[in-house]
Design an enzyme around this catalytic site. Sequence first.
Site, PDB file in Angstrom:
ATOM      1  N   ARG A  42      -9.522   0.109   8.825  1.00  0.00           N
ATOM      2  CA  ARG A  42      -9.129  -1.257   9.163  1.00  0.00           C
ATOM      3  C   ARG A  42     -10.237  -1.993   9.905  1.00  0.00           C
ATOM      4  O   ARG A  42     -10.073  -3.151  10.269  1.00  0.00           O
ATOM      5  CB  ARG A  42      -7.864  -1.241  10.005  1.00  0.00           C
ATOM      6  CG  ARG A  42      -6.592  -1.279   9.141  1.00  0.00           C
ATOM      7  CD  ARG A  42      -5.378  -1.426  10.004  1.00  0.00           C
ATOM      8  NE  ARG A  42      -4.246  -1.888   9.278  1.00  0.00           N
ATOM      9  CZ  ARG A  42      -3.138  -1.172   9.075  1.00  0.00           C
ATOM     10  NH1 ARG A  42      -3.041   0.052   9.525  1.00  0.00           N
ATOM     11  NH2 ARG A  42      -2.126  -1.690   8.409  1.00  0.00           N
TER      12      ARG A  42
ATOM     13  N   ARG B  55      11.225  -1.959  10.850  1.00  0.00           N
ATOM     14  CA  ARG B  55      10.244  -1.618  11.880  1.00  0.00           C
ATOM     15  C   ARG B  55      10.187  -2.691  12.954  1.00  0.00           C
ATOM     16  O   ARG B  55      10.230  -3.873  12.640  1.00  0.00           O
ATOM     17  CB  ARG B  55       8.858  -1.445  11.236  1.00  0.00           C
ATOM     18  CG  ARG B  55       8.649  -0.069  10.666  1.00  0.00           C
ATOM     19  CD  ARG B  55       7.413   0.019   9.827  1.00  0.00           C
ATOM     20  NE  ARG B  55       6.192  -0.514  10.444  1.00  0.00           N
ATOM     21  CZ  ARG B  55       4.989  -0.467   9.883  1.00  0.00           C
ATOM     22  NH1 ARG B  55       4.851   0.114   8.705  1.00  0.00           N
ATOM     23  NH2 ARG B  55       3.951  -0.952  10.475  1.00  0.00           N
TER      24      ARG B  55
ATOM     25  N   ARG C 222      -0.781  -8.835  13.512  1.00  0.00           N
ATOM     26  CA  ARG C 222      -1.332  -7.878  12.538  1.00  0.00           C
ATOM     27  C   ARG C 222      -2.118  -8.609  11.449  1.00  0.00           C
ATOM     28  O   ARG C 222      -3.204  -8.170  11.044  1.00  0.00           O
ATOM     29  CB  ARG C 222      -0.215  -7.029  11.936  1.00  0.00           C
ATOM     30  CG  ARG C 222       0.318  -6.017  12.945  1.00  0.00           C
ATOM     31  CD  ARG C 222       1.736  -5.595  12.619  1.00  0.00           C
ATOM     32  NE  ARG C 222       1.819  -4.724  11.478  1.00  0.00           N
ATOM     33  CZ  ARG C 222       2.919  -4.606  10.718  1.00  0.00           C
ATOM     34  NH1 ARG C 222       3.991  -5.313  10.977  1.00  0.00           N
ATOM     35  NH2 ARG C 222       2.927  -3.781   9.697  1.00  0.00           N
TER      36      ARG C 222
ATOM     37  N   LYS D 262       0.833  -1.212   0.000  1.00  0.00           N
ATOM     38  CA  LYS D 262       0.000   0.000   0.000  1.00  0.00           C
ATOM     39  C   LYS D 262       0.866   1.259   0.000  1.00  0.00           C
ATOM     40  O   LYS D 262       0.587   2.205  -0.709  1.00  0.00           O
ATOM     41  CB  LYS D 262      -0.935   0.030   1.235  1.00  0.00           C
ATOM     42  CG  LYS D 262      -1.879  -1.146   1.336  1.00  0.00           C
ATOM     43  CD  LYS D 262      -2.865  -0.980   2.486  1.00  0.00           C
ATOM     44  CE  LYS D 262      -2.240  -0.964   3.865  1.00  0.00           C
ATOM     45  NZ  LYS D 262      -1.591  -2.227   4.274  1.00  0.00           N
TER      46      LYS D 262
ATOM     47  N   ARG E  76      11.392  -5.786   4.341  1.00  0.00           N
ATOM     48  CA  ARG E  76      11.072  -4.355   4.263  1.00  0.00           C
ATOM     49  C   ARG E  76      11.995  -3.477   5.116  1.00  0.00           C
ATOM     50  O   ARG E  76      12.211  -3.744   6.281  1.00  0.00           O
ATOM     51  CB  ARG E  76       9.622  -4.150   4.692  1.00  0.00           C
ATOM     52  CG  ARG E  76       9.187  -2.705   4.612  1.00  0.00           C
ATOM     53  CD  ARG E  76       7.715  -2.599   4.589  1.00  0.00           C
ATOM     54  NE  ARG E  76       7.122  -2.683   5.907  1.00  0.00           N
ATOM     55  CZ  ARG E  76       5.831  -2.467   6.149  1.00  0.00           C
ATOM     56  NH1 ARG E  76       5.013  -2.179   5.150  1.00  0.00           N
ATOM     57  NH2 ARG E  76       5.357  -2.536   7.365  1.00  0.00           N
TER      58      ARG E  76
HETATM   59  P1  AMP Z   1       0.784   0.320   9.263  1.00  0.00           P
HETATM   60  O1  AMP Z   1       1.960   1.228   9.149  1.00  0.00           O
HETATM   61  O2  AMP Z   1      -0.337   0.712   8.354  1.00  0.00           O
HETATM   62  O3  AMP Z   1       1.170  -1.129   9.114  1.00  0.00           O
HETATM   63  O4  AMP Z   1       0.201   0.485  10.751  1.00  0.00           O
HETATM   64  C1  AMP Z   1       1.020   0.235  11.869  1.00  0.00           C
HETATM   65  C2  AMP Z   1       0.157   0.041  13.095  1.00  0.00           C
HETATM   66  O5  AMP Z   1      -0.597   1.233  13.382  1.00  0.00           O
HETATM   67  C3  AMP Z   1      -0.888  -1.051  12.999  1.00  0.00           C
HETATM   68  O6  AMP Z   1      -0.354  -2.355  13.245  1.00  0.00           O
HETATM   69  C4  AMP Z   1      -1.880  -0.614  14.083  1.00  0.00           C
HETATM   70  O7  AMP Z   1      -1.365  -0.862  15.388  1.00  0.00           O
HETATM   71  C5  AMP Z   1      -1.891   0.904  13.882  1.00  0.00           C
HETATM   72  N1  AMP Z   1      -2.891   1.319  12.882  1.00  0.00           N
HETATM   73  C6  AMP Z   1      -2.641   1.880  11.677  1.00  0.00           C
HETATM   74  N2  AMP Z   1      -3.775   2.163  11.033  1.00  0.00           N
HETATM   75  C7  AMP Z   1      -4.793   1.769  11.846  1.00  0.00           C
HETATM   76  C8  AMP Z   1      -6.216   1.773  11.729  1.00  0.00           C
HETATM   77  N3  AMP Z   1      -6.837   2.249  10.632  1.00  0.00           N
HETATM   78  N4  AMP Z   1      -6.927   1.286  12.772  1.00  0.00           N
HETATM   79  C9  AMP Z   1      -6.334   0.817  13.886  1.00  0.00           C
HETATM   80  N5  AMP Z   1      -4.998   0.756  14.050  1.00  0.00           N
HETATM   81  C10 AMP Z   1      -4.218   1.224  13.037  1.00  0.00           C
END
Ligand code: AMP
Length: 209
Positions: free
Chosen positions: A88, A152, A163, A13, A122
């Site tokens: 999400r 990360r 996740r 994404k 990554r």
């Molecule tokens: P990402 O960078 O998109 O993988 O997001 C990293 C982390 O942020 C996720 O594993 C969640 O803990 C939190 N997070 C990001 N977006 C959301 C969302 N829309 N709803 C809830 N938690 C989120």
Amino acid sequence: MNIILNGASGSGKGSMAKFLVRDFGLAHISTGNIFRENIEKETELGKIVKSYVAAGEWVPDDITIKVILDRVKQEDCKNGIILDGFPRTLKQAEEFAKVMDIDLVVYINISDETAVTRLGNRYMCTKCNAIHSAKWDDITKCKVCGAELYQREDDKAETIKTRLHNFNLNNQSIIDFYKEQGNLFEIKDKVDNSPEDTYNIVKEYINKK
Ligand code: AMP
């Protein structure tokens, strides 16, 4: 044009968002990046969301929805947005639909195995958040700004599992929600597809639309 990028962690994404910004001039909104920036700066929001993000759990809907609704009011969103990592949950999708129309939802559908492989490869830039893959890129420095790269914390095996579990638990209802609205475009992606290959499929679809 307002676009949602949907897909598991590691589906690409973030990389897709960068191409869309380059070609269509939309504002890139990544909830994950917003949360990480706040954690790093130790803001009130950062302190609240830190434990969720570290564990790979979803941040509660009321907090996440507020963050997004504040963000889309900003000036740079006037020409359209790309949502990366939001919604999400079905609740997030429903609440967001009350305030903004979505033109296209791109669902990058990958297997859990592909997600795990991609996340293991990554590397992120410490300065500009650019995403690199050990499979496709030189990972000694950032290809965009030359800064150092890092992996990360939540890209470690146990957290990835959480996740992906949370994603699989929630995503079908989100997909059904957008399917019903008629704006879903699904791509079945494979581990060997480069980010650019996958993006070109989306670009062609948008240009034909
Ligand atoms: P990402 O960078 O998109 O993988 O997001 C990293 C982390 O942020 C996720 O594993 C969640 O803990 C939190 N997070 C990001 N977006 C959301 C969302 N829309 N709803 C809830 N938690 C989120």
